[in-house]
Design a protein around this motif. Structure first.
Motif, PDB file in Angstrom:
ATOM      1  N   ILE A  14      72.832  22.747  12.117  1.00  0.00           N
ATOM      2  CA  ILE A  14      72.738  24.125  12.603  1.00  0.00           C
ATOM      3  C   ILE A  14      71.306  24.609  12.450  1.00  0.00           C
ATOM      4  CG2 ILE A  14      73.577  26.489  12.338  1.00  0.00           C
ATOM      5  CD1 ILE A  14      76.110  25.237  11.018  1.00  0.00           C
ATOM      6  N   PHE A  15      70.767  25.135  13.533  1.00  0.00           N
ATOM      7  CA  PHE A  15      69.424  25.708  13.536  1.00  0.00           C
ATOM      8  C   PHE A  15      69.552  27.213  13.727  1.00  0.00           C
ATOM      9  CE2 PHE A  15      68.860  21.328  14.737  1.00  0.00           C
ATOM     10  CZ  PHE A  15      67.742  20.946  14.026  1.00  0.00           C
ATOM     11  N   VAL A  16      68.983  27.973  12.790  1.00  0.00           N
ATOM     12  CA  VAL A  16      69.012  29.428  12.835  1.00  0.00           C
ATOM     13  C   VAL A  16      67.604  29.913  13.147  1.00  0.00           C
ATOM     14  CG1 VAL A  16      69.513  31.546  11.552  1.00  0.00           C
ATOM     15  CG2 VAL A  16      70.858  29.471  11.118  1.00  0.00           C
ATOM     16  N   CYS A  17      67.465  30.666  14.226  1.00  0.00           N
ATOM     17  CA  CYS A  17      66.150  31.185  14.605  1.00  0.00           C
ATOM     18  C   CYS A  17      65.675  32.173  13.549  1.00  0.00           C
ATOM     19  CB  CYS A  17      66.220  31.877  15.963  1.00  0.00           C
ATOM     20  SG  CYS A  17      64.622  32.568  16.474  1.00  0.00           S
ATOM     21  N   CYS A  18      64.495  31.922  12.997  1.00  0.00           N
ATOM     22  CA  CYS A  18      63.872  32.821  12.022  1.00  0.00           C
ATOM     23  C   CYS A  18      62.507  33.273  12.528  1.00  0.00           C
ATOM     24  CB  CYS A  18      63.779  32.138  10.656  1.00  0.00           C
ATOM     25  SG  CYS A  18      65.402  31.863   9.903  1.00  0.00           S
ATOM     26  N   ASN A  19      62.380  33.311  13.851  1.00  0.00           N
ATOM     27  CA  ASN A  19      61.128  33.712  14.484  1.00  0.00           C
ATOM     28  C   ASN A  19      60.791  35.167  14.150  1.00  0.00           C
ATOM     29  OD1 ASN A  19      58.915  33.331  16.335  1.00  0.00           O
ATOM     30  ND2 ASN A  19      60.006  34.705  17.707  1.00  0.00           N
ATOM     31  N   LYS A  20      59.503  35.403  13.862  1.00  0.00           N
ATOM     32  CA  LYS A  20      59.009  36.757  13.569  1.00  0.00           C
ATOM     33  C   LYS A  20      57.981  37.133  14.624  1.00  0.00           C
ATOM     34  CE  LYS A  20      59.470  36.360   8.600  1.00  0.00           C
ATOM     35  NZ  LYS A  20      58.815  36.430   7.304  1.00  0.00           N
ATOM     36  N   ARG A  27      60.372  41.944  23.102  1.00  0.00           N
ATOM     37  CA  ARG A  27      61.457  40.964  23.003  1.00  0.00           C
ATOM     38  C   ARG A  27      62.156  41.011  21.655  1.00  0.00           C
ATOM     39  NH1 ARG A  27      60.058  35.117  24.795  1.00  0.00           N
ATOM     40  NH2 ARG A  27      62.312  35.037  24.697  1.00  0.00           N
ATOM     41  N   GLY A  28      61.557  41.698  20.689  1.00  0.00           N
ATOM     42  CA  GLY A  28      62.127  41.706  19.356  1.00  0.00           C
ATOM     43  C   GLY A  28      62.041  40.322  18.739  1.00  0.00           C
ATOM     44  N   SER A  29      62.709  40.131  17.622  1.00  0.00           N
ATOM     45  CA  SER A  29      62.750  38.814  16.996  1.00  0.00           C
ATOM     46  C   SER A  29      63.994  38.694  16.148  1.00  0.00           C
ATOM     47  CB  SER A  29      61.501  38.562  16.152  1.00  0.00           C
ATOM     48  OG  SER A  29      61.473  39.397  15.021  1.00  0.00           O
ATOM     49  N   CYS A  30      64.423  37.464  15.979  1.00  0.00           N
ATOM     50  CA  CYS A  30      65.619  37.216  15.174  1.00  0.00           C
ATOM     51  C   CYS A  30      65.390  37.613  13.714  1.00  0.00           C
ATOM     52  CB  CYS A  30      66.044  35.761  15.310  1.00  0.00           C
ATOM     53  SG  CYS A  30      66.744  35.383  16.947  1.00  0.00           S
ATOM     54  N   ALA A  31      64.203  37.341  13.188  1.00  0.00           N
ATOM     55  CA  ALA A  31      63.921  37.699  11.794  1.00  0.00           C
ATOM     56  C   ALA A  31      64.033  39.205  11.589  1.00  0.00           C
ATOM     57  CB  ALA A  31      62.549  37.194  11.372  1.00  0.00           C
ATOM     58  N   ALA A  32      63.544  39.989  12.542  1.00  0.00           N
ATOM     59  CA  ALA A  32      63.635  41.448  12.435  1.00  0.00           C
ATOM     60  C   ALA A  32      65.086  41.924  12.477  1.00  0.00           C
ATOM     61  CB  ALA A  32      62.834  42.104  13.551  1.00  0.00           C
ATOM     62  N   ARG A  33      65.958  41.090  13.002  1.00  0.00           N
ATOM     63  CA  ARG A  33      67.383  41.422  13.078  1.00  0.00           C
ATOM     64  C   ARG A  33      68.172  40.798  11.925  1.00  0.00           C
ATOM     65  NH1 ARG A  33      66.107  40.411  18.701  1.00  0.00           N
ATOM     66  NH2 ARG A  33      66.155  42.388  19.818  1.00  0.00           N
ATOM     67  N   GLY A  68      69.659  37.830  19.665  1.00  0.00           N
ATOM     68  CA  GLY A  68      69.804  37.338  18.315  1.00  0.00           C
ATOM     69  C   GLY A  68      70.344  38.334  17.328  1.00  0.00           C
ATOM     70  N   PRO A  69      70.424  37.839  16.114  1.00  0.00           N
ATOM     71  CA  PRO A  69      70.003  36.547  15.632  1.00  0.00           C
ATOM     72  C   PRO A  69      70.756  35.401  16.325  1.00  0.00           C
ATOM     73  CG  PRO A  69      70.386  38.027  13.779  1.00  0.00           C
ATOM     74  CD  PRO A  69      70.887  38.704  15.007  1.00  0.00           C
ATOM     75  N   ALA A  70      69.981  34.419  16.738  1.00  0.00           N
ATOM     76  CA  ALA A  70      70.532  33.282  17.479  1.00  0.00           C
ATOM     77  C   ALA A  70      70.590  32.046  16.588  1.00  0.00           C
ATOM     78  CB  ALA A  70      69.678  32.999  18.712  1.00  0.00           C
ATOM     79  N   TYR A  80      75.181  30.555  19.423  1.00  0.00           N
ATOM     80  CA  TYR A  80      75.872  31.764  18.988  1.00  0.00           C
ATOM     81  C   TYR A  80      74.878  32.866  18.671  1.00  0.00           C
ATOM     82  CZ  TYR A  80      80.249  29.186  18.247  1.00  0.00           C
ATOM     83  OH  TYR A  80      81.387  28.446  18.406  1.00  0.00           O
ATOM     84  N   GLN A  81      75.396  34.091  18.749  1.00  0.00           N
ATOM     85  CA  GLN A  81      74.731  35.288  18.242  1.00  0.00           C
ATOM     86  C   GLN A  81      75.531  35.691  17.008  1.00  0.00           C
ATOM     87  OE1 GLN A  81      75.937  39.221  19.906  1.00  0.00           O
ATOM     88  NE2 GLN A  81      73.859  39.160  20.718  1.00  0.00           N
ATOM     89  N   ALA A  82      74.870  35.806  15.873  1.00  0.00           N
ATOM     90  CA  ALA A  82      75.557  36.205  14.647  1.00  0.00           C
ATOM     91  C   ALA A  82      74.799  37.364  14.027  1.00  0.00           C
ATOM     92  CB  ALA A  82      75.623  35.033  13.671  1.00  0.00           C
ATOM     93  N   ARG A  83      75.490  38.461  13.802  1.00  0.00           N
ATOM     94  CA  ARG A  83      74.813  39.648  13.267  1.00  0.00           C
ATOM     95  C   ARG A  83      75.246  40.010  11.848  1.00  0.00           C
ATOM     96  NH1 ARG A  83      74.357  43.187  18.775  1.00  0.00           N
ATOM     97  NH2 ARG A  83      72.700  41.894  19.632  1.00  0.00           N
ATOM     98  N   THR A  84      76.365  39.461  11.424  1.00  0.00           N
ATOM     99  CA  THR A  84      76.888  39.828  10.109  1.00  0.00           C
ATOM    100  C   THR A  84      77.375  38.581   9.362  1.00  0.00           C
ATOM    101  OG1 THR A  84      79.165  40.107  10.861  1.00  0.00           O
ATOM    102  CG2 THR A  84      77.719  42.047  11.049  1.00  0.00           C
ATOM    103  N   ASN A  85      77.568  38.741   8.063  1.00  0.00           N
ATOM    104  CA  ASN A  85      78.153  37.656   7.283  1.00  0.00           C
ATOM    105  C   ASN A  85      79.555  37.319   7.799  1.00  0.00           C
ATOM    106  OD1 ASN A  85      75.844  37.647   5.744  1.00  0.00           O
ATOM    107  ND2 ASN A  85      76.795  38.491   3.915  1.00  0.00           N
ATOM    108  N   ALA A  86      80.279  38.338   8.260  1.00  0.00           N
ATOM    109  CA  ALA A  86      81.612  38.096   8.822  1.00  0.00           C
ATOM    110  C   ALA A  86      81.514  37.217  10.075  1.00  0.00           C
ATOM    111  CB  ALA A  86      82.311  39.414   9.139  1.00  0.00           C
ATOM    112  N   ASP A  87      80.483  37.419  10.901  1.00  0.00           N
ATOM    113  CA  ASP A  87      80.278  36.554  12.071  1.00  0.00           C
ATOM    114  C   ASP A  87      80.040  35.114  11.620  1.00  0.00           C
ATOM    115  OD1 ASP A  87      80.458  38.762  13.773  1.00  0.00           O
ATOM    116  OD2 ASP A  87      78.283  38.890  14.092  1.00  0.00           O
TER     117      ASP A  87
END
Length: 117
Positions: A14-20, A27-33, A68-70, A80-87
Motif C-alpha cells: 500500500i502506497f499512501v500519498c504524503c505529498n506536500k 491542487r492542494g496536497s494529501c499531506a495537508a489533508r 486525497g488523501p489518496a 482509494y480516498q481515505a479521510r478518516t481512521n474509520a475509512d
C-alpha cells in the motif's frame, strides 16, 4: 522466450500519498489533508491485524491530490480516498482481509486531476 516474473515480495503493498505542496496551492496536497497521520494509523493497524507479507509505504505525489488523501493498493492497483481512521478500518477489513472493495471510497478512471497549464 520471456522469463516469468519472480514471485511477489509483498502480497499486499500500500502506497499512501504524503505529498506536500505550499499552503494555498490550487491542487492542494494529501499531506495537508492529513495523509501522514492516516498512513501512521494504517501501519499500526496492519501490524495489529498481523497481515502477512504486507507493507504500508509513504509515496510522493501520486497525481490525485485533489481527491486525497489518496492511496493505492498493489498488486491489484486499486485506488482509494481515505479521510478518516474509520475509512482506513473499512478499507483494511473489506479489501485487505476479505478481498472486497469499498466502492464509496474508490477512485476510478473518472477521478483525474485537471490538465496541467
Amino acid at each position: 522466450m520471456t522469463e516469468p516474473d519472480p514471485p511477489l515480495f509483498y502480497k499486499c503493498h500500500i502506497f499512501v500519498c504524503c505529498n506536500k505542496r505550499p499552503d494555498g496551492h490550487p491542487r492542494g496536497s494529501c499531506a495537508a489533508r492529513g495523509s501522514e497521520k492516516l498512513r501512521d494509523y494504517m501501519k499500526a493497524r496492519m501490524k495489529e491485524l498481523r497481515v502477512p507479507q504486507s507493507r504500508v509505504n509513504s509515496a510522493g505525489c501520486l497525481e490525485r491530490c485533489e481527491f486525497g488523501p489518496a492511496l493505492v493498493i498493489y498488486p491489484e492497483g486499486v485506488w482509494y480516498q481515505a479521510r478518516t481512521n474509520a475509512d482506513i478500518d473499512e478499507i483494511l477489513d473489506t479489501h485487505i482481509l476479505h478481498g472486497g472493495r469499498v466502492a464509496r471510497l474508490m477512485l476510478t478512471e473518472h477521478d483525474v486531476p485537471p490538465p496541467k497549464a
